[in-house]
Enzyme design. Structure first.
Site, PDB file in Angstrom:
ATOM      1  CG  MET A 131       4.870  -5.919   4.259  1.00 52.61           C
ATOM      2  SD  MET A 131       5.975  -6.200   5.658  1.00 52.61           S
ATOM      3  CE  MET A 131       4.855  -6.184   7.023  1.00 52.61           C
ATOM      4  NE  ARG A 132       7.736  -8.067  -3.352  1.00 51.05           N
ATOM      5  CZ  ARG A 132       7.243  -9.250  -3.695  1.00 51.05           C
ATOM      6  NH1 ARG A 132       6.164  -9.699  -3.109  1.00 51.05           N
ATOM      7  NH2 ARG A 132       7.825  -9.976  -4.615  1.00 51.05           N
ATOM      8  CG  LEU A 133      12.589 -10.625   1.723  1.00 50.31           C
ATOM      9  CD1 LEU A 133      12.980 -12.095   1.676  1.00 50.31           C
ATOM     10  CD2 LEU A 133      13.051  -9.976   3.026  1.00 50.31           C
ATOM     11  N   GLY A 141       0.993   2.752   6.605  1.00 48.89           N
ATOM     12  CA  GLY A 141       1.855   3.922   6.616  1.00 48.89           C
ATOM     13  C   GLY A 141       1.823   4.718   7.908  1.00 48.89           C
ATOM     14  CB  SER A 142       0.839   4.108  11.413  1.00 48.09           C
ATOM     15  OG  SER A 142       1.567   2.979  11.802  1.00 48.09           O
ATOM     16  CG  ASN A 143       6.336   2.815  11.644  1.00 48.50           C
ATOM     17  OD1 ASN A 143       6.814   3.263  12.682  1.00 48.50           O
ATOM     18  ND2 ASN A 143       5.799   1.600  11.563  1.00 48.50           N
ATOM     19  CG  HIS A 194      11.523  -6.725  12.469  1.00 43.13           C
ATOM     20  ND1 HIS A 194      10.881  -7.314  11.401  1.00 43.13           N
ATOM     21  CD2 HIS A 194      11.516  -7.638  13.465  1.00 43.13           C
ATOM     22  CE1 HIS A 194      10.509  -8.536  11.743  1.00 43.13           C
ATOM     23  NE2 HIS A 194      10.886  -8.759  12.989  1.00 43.13           N
ATOM     24  CG  ASN A 234      13.196  -3.118   8.071  1.00 43.16           C
ATOM     25  OD1 ASN A 234      12.142  -2.650   7.622  1.00 43.16           O
ATOM     26  ND2 ASN A 234      13.256  -4.319   8.616  1.00 43.16           N
TER      27      ASN A 234
END
Ligand code: GAR
Length: 221
Positions: A92-94, A14-16, A111, A109
């Site tokens: 990390m889920r699509l 969770g750094s973002n 990336h 998102n």
């Protein structure tokens, strides 16, 4: 003016998320983080939400029989908090079209590569092992593909001879922390317009969508 209400989906450190919290509290992001949702219990990102007094929810994908049911639960948690825009920050889920339709054009998102190079998992290592000289990160709208949606913003750095996959990961992460709040602020200011694959950015002070005119048209004025 009411602030953009965002929901942040996380899976780990969770750094973002922290960068968004800091930007929002520091007046660099005109958005309220309405809820943080993690698909994993016990992760650092949930602690960060608690420390910042932001509501958080765990929706574990393991508890649902299908992807769609998992997404129904995610959508409900987001709607319960009146979320208008969803940010995937290390989630990390699509997500399927079912989820994306519920927040049409409002899922973004971050990336850790210069897309379209190195989509998918462990992008920084992919880039490092490929031997690229320039690496970086991308904020994009999410579409039905994996990391294929229209690009809002990118930031690059030069790979150094003494970089390892790990130092590169850390240096890209620092760029992510700058780029994500900046890109989201453009959305909060309504300055983004998608034309095909391109995301056009209106000049500061000018909205891509003229909401006043739209409201007027809706009222039949
Ligand atoms: C970040 O590097 C983010 O770009 C990446 O996961 C990390 C999450 O870090 N996301 C992806 O790879 C998505 N495909 P954080 O939990 O500290 O924000």
């Amino acid at each position: 003016m009411t602030k953009l209400r965002i929901g942040v989906l996380v899976s780990g450190t969770g750094s973002n998320l922290q960068a968004l919290i800091d930007a929002s509290r520091g007046g660099r992001l005109d958005a309220d983080i309405a809820v943080v949702i993690s698909n994993k219990a016990g992760v650092r990102a949930l602690e960060r939400a608690r420390e910042a007094d932001i509501p958080s929810v765990v929706v574990s994908h393991k508890e649902f029989k299908s992807r769609e049911r998992f997404e129904v639960a995610l959508i409900k948690a987001l709607r319960d908090h009146d979320v208008r825009c969803v940010v995937l920050a290390g989630f990390m889920r699509l997500l399927t079209g079912y989820f994306l339709d519920a927040f049409s054009g409002r899922v973004i998102n971050i990336h850790p590569s210069l897309l379209p190079a190195f989509p998918g998992v462990d992008a920084q290592r992919q880039a490092f092992e490929h031997g690229v000289k320039i690496a970086g990160c991308t904020v994009h709208f999410v579409d039905r593909g994996t990391d294929t949606g229209p690009i809002i913003a990118q930031r690059a750095l030069q790979v150094r001879d003494d970089d390892t996959a790990e130092t590169l990961r850390a240096r890209i992460l620092e760029l992510e922390h700058q780029l994500l709040p900046e890109a989201l602020q453009l959305l909060a200011e309504d300055r983004l317009r998608v034309e095909g694959r391109r995301v056009l950015i209106a000049d500061e002070g000018r909205r891509a969508v003229d909401h006043a005119a739209l409201d007027k048209a809706e009222r039949g004025a």
